[in-house]
Design a protein around this motif. Structure first.
Motif, PDB file in Angstrom:
ATOM      1  N   VAL A  30    -153.613  71.489 -44.486  1.00 38.35           N
ATOM      2  CA  VAL A  30    -155.001  71.309 -43.883  1.00 38.35           C
ATOM      3  C   VAL A  30    -155.841  72.671 -44.293  1.00 38.35           C
ATOM      4  N   MET A  31    -155.556  73.966 -44.747  1.00 44.88           N
ATOM      5  CA  MET A  31    -155.994  74.984 -45.298  1.00 44.88           C
ATOM      6  C   MET A  31    -156.860  73.609 -46.292  1.00 44.88           C
ATOM      7  N   LEU A  32    -156.007  73.784 -46.885  1.00 46.74           N
ATOM      8  CA  LEU A  32    -156.486  73.294 -48.598  1.00 46.74           C
ATOM      9  C   LEU A  32    -157.284  72.092 -48.763  1.00 46.74           C
ATOM     10  N   ALA A  33    -156.991  71.401 -47.840  1.00 43.69           N
ATOM     11  CA  ALA A  33    -158.003  70.134 -47.239  1.00 43.69           C
ATOM     12  C   ALA A  33    -158.962  70.686 -46.822  1.00 43.69           C
ATOM     13  N   ALA A  34    -159.258  71.367 -45.812  1.00 46.44           N
ATOM     14  CA  ALA A  34    -160.570  71.906 -45.033  1.00 46.44           C
ATOM     15  C   ALA A  34    -160.789  72.941 -46.332  1.00 46.44           C
ATOM     16  N   GLY A  35    -160.788  73.844 -46.974  1.00 45.34           N
ATOM     17  CA  GLY A  35    -161.627  74.170 -48.358  1.00 45.34           C
ATOM     18  C   GLY A  35    -161.125  75.791 -47.643  1.00 45.34           C
ATOM     19  N   GLY A  36    -159.908  76.135 -47.978  1.00 48.95           N
ATOM     20  CA  GLY A  36    -159.099  77.145 -47.668  1.00 48.95           C
ATOM     21  C   GLY A  36    -159.959  78.706 -46.415  1.00 48.95           C
ATOM     22  N   ALA A  37    -159.808  79.539 -46.352  1.00 47.39           N
ATOM     23  CA  ALA A  37    -159.330  80.015 -44.794  1.00 47.39           C
ATOM     24  C   ALA A  37    -160.748  80.679 -44.050  1.00 47.39           C
ATOM     25  N   ASP A  38    -161.682  80.657 -45.619  1.00 46.25           N
ATOM     26  CA  ASP A  38    -163.603  80.445 -45.236  1.00 46.25           C
ATOM     27  C   ASP A  38    -163.807  79.510 -44.642  1.00 46.25           C
TER      28      ASP A  38
END
Length: 350
Positions: A152-160
């Motif tokens: 999810v984090m990778l597909a969403a573009g990271g923690a930011d």
């Protein structure tokens, strides 16, 4: 001469020597009341349920008195199941509080972010070849949750990434993983598929201390860590610019909070499967009790535990045939979701 800074009007200072602790009065009273309610729910759920025992006989059996069968039923089957449900609900409630705070969205729970379903499919793949159809590899829940959270984090573009991007990606992953779950079920025999399907709804059947103890230990570690991160969680509820101005490393804080939420959700799935709506409802109820000034971490865990215990009790006594606990939470969760969506914006806590 310097004068001591008075505590906030809603807080109490506890001092012992050079050490002092600032406790929010309303949140502490709410947590205390919820703790008492959780204890009563555990006792009440242990005393009632399917079987030939009256509440009085079950109470005697709880203390080791009465016939061997009665003691066996209460101490070896009912009580361990109730304890497992309490811990699963606490983990779900705390995980929901963390994800809602992280994304500033009350609908952003592990159920909708794909984390819960990732934990579910990891366990299902492990038991797909079992002829008994038993869910035993609970530890795979956190593993699957971590993998799903990372995707999810990778597909969403990271923690930011902003909260809405994480939510949209999580919904897409949830749909994909549920399709995989259906595919796994179609490849199984009738007996195995039936047992697995019941668990995918959310079930505490045959769950006991062998699962509750390690989950309880993990929860005992993660809950204090979440409480220690309370200041960062409070800051995360503000806009990114405000949080950065207050000196918070947003990327690090988000990763820290997300990691705890993912592990907690995975632990809960390992105990009782994907029990729906608890992660969403518990933080909202706890927030109403504790007030808007605090992130209701302890309260969310207690409310989650109480909700699962009460739902499982209702599932055991509502009909002649025992229902999975997830059926009850789904039935009650629908109206609750409508209430959340239609409630006044001024009442929002996250």
């Amino acid at each position: 001469m310097e004068h001591p800074v008075p505590p906030p009007p809603d807080s109490v200072v506890l001092r012992r020597g050079a050490l002092s602790v600032l406790l929010p009065r309303r949140a502490s009273l709410a947590a205390l009341g919820l703790g008492v309610l959780a204890a009563l729910a555990v006792v009440g759920s242990t005393l009632v349920g399917a079987g030939h025992l009256t509440p009085g006989q079950a109470l005697n059996a709880l203390f080791g008195e009465g016939g061997h069968n009665a003691v066996l039923l209460v101490q070896k089957f009912r009580l361990p199941r109730v304890v497992a449900g309490l811990l699963a609900g606490a983990a779900l409630g705390l995980a929901g509080c963390l994800t809602q705070t992280l994304s500033r969205n009350r609908l952003a729970t592990p159920d909708l972010l794909g984390v819960t379903d990732g934990a579910t499919v990891a366990i299902l793949v492990a038991v797909a070849g079992s002829t008994a159809g038993m869910i035993g590899d609970w530890w795979l829940g956190p593993v699957g949750a971590v993998v799903a959270g990372a995707l999810v984090m990778l597909a969403a573009g990271g923690a930011d990434s902003r909260g809405y991007r994480v939510l949209v990606v999580g919904l897409a992953l949830t749909a994909t993983v549920r399709a995989i779950t259906d595919l796994v079920l179609t490849q199984q025999g009738l007996h195995t598929a039936s047992a697995i399907f019941t668990w995918t709804i959310g079930s505490l059947n045959a769950r006991g201390y062998e699962i509750a103890v390690p989950v309880g230990v993990a929860l005992a570690v993660l809950l204090p860590l979440a409480v220690l991160a309370g200041r960062q969680l409070s800051v995360l509820r503000f806009d990114d610019d405000v949080a950065a101005t207050l000196g918070t490393d947003l990327r690090r804080a988000r990763m820290y909070v997300l990691a705890m939420a993912v592990l907690l959700a995975g632990l809960a799935v390992g105990v009782g499967g994907p029990i729906a709506f608890v992660a969403m409802a518990a933080p909202i109820v706890a927030g109403r009790l504790a007030g808007p000034a605090r992130v209701p971490l302890v309260g969310s865990a207690l409310v989650g535990g109480v909700l699962v215990v009460l739902a499982d009790t209702l599932a055991r006594i509502a009909t002649e045939h025992e229902l999975p606990v997830g059926v009850v939470t789904n039935v009650l969760g629908g109206p609750f979701l409508l209430w959340v969506l239609l409630s006044d914006k001024s009442n929002r806590r996250f």
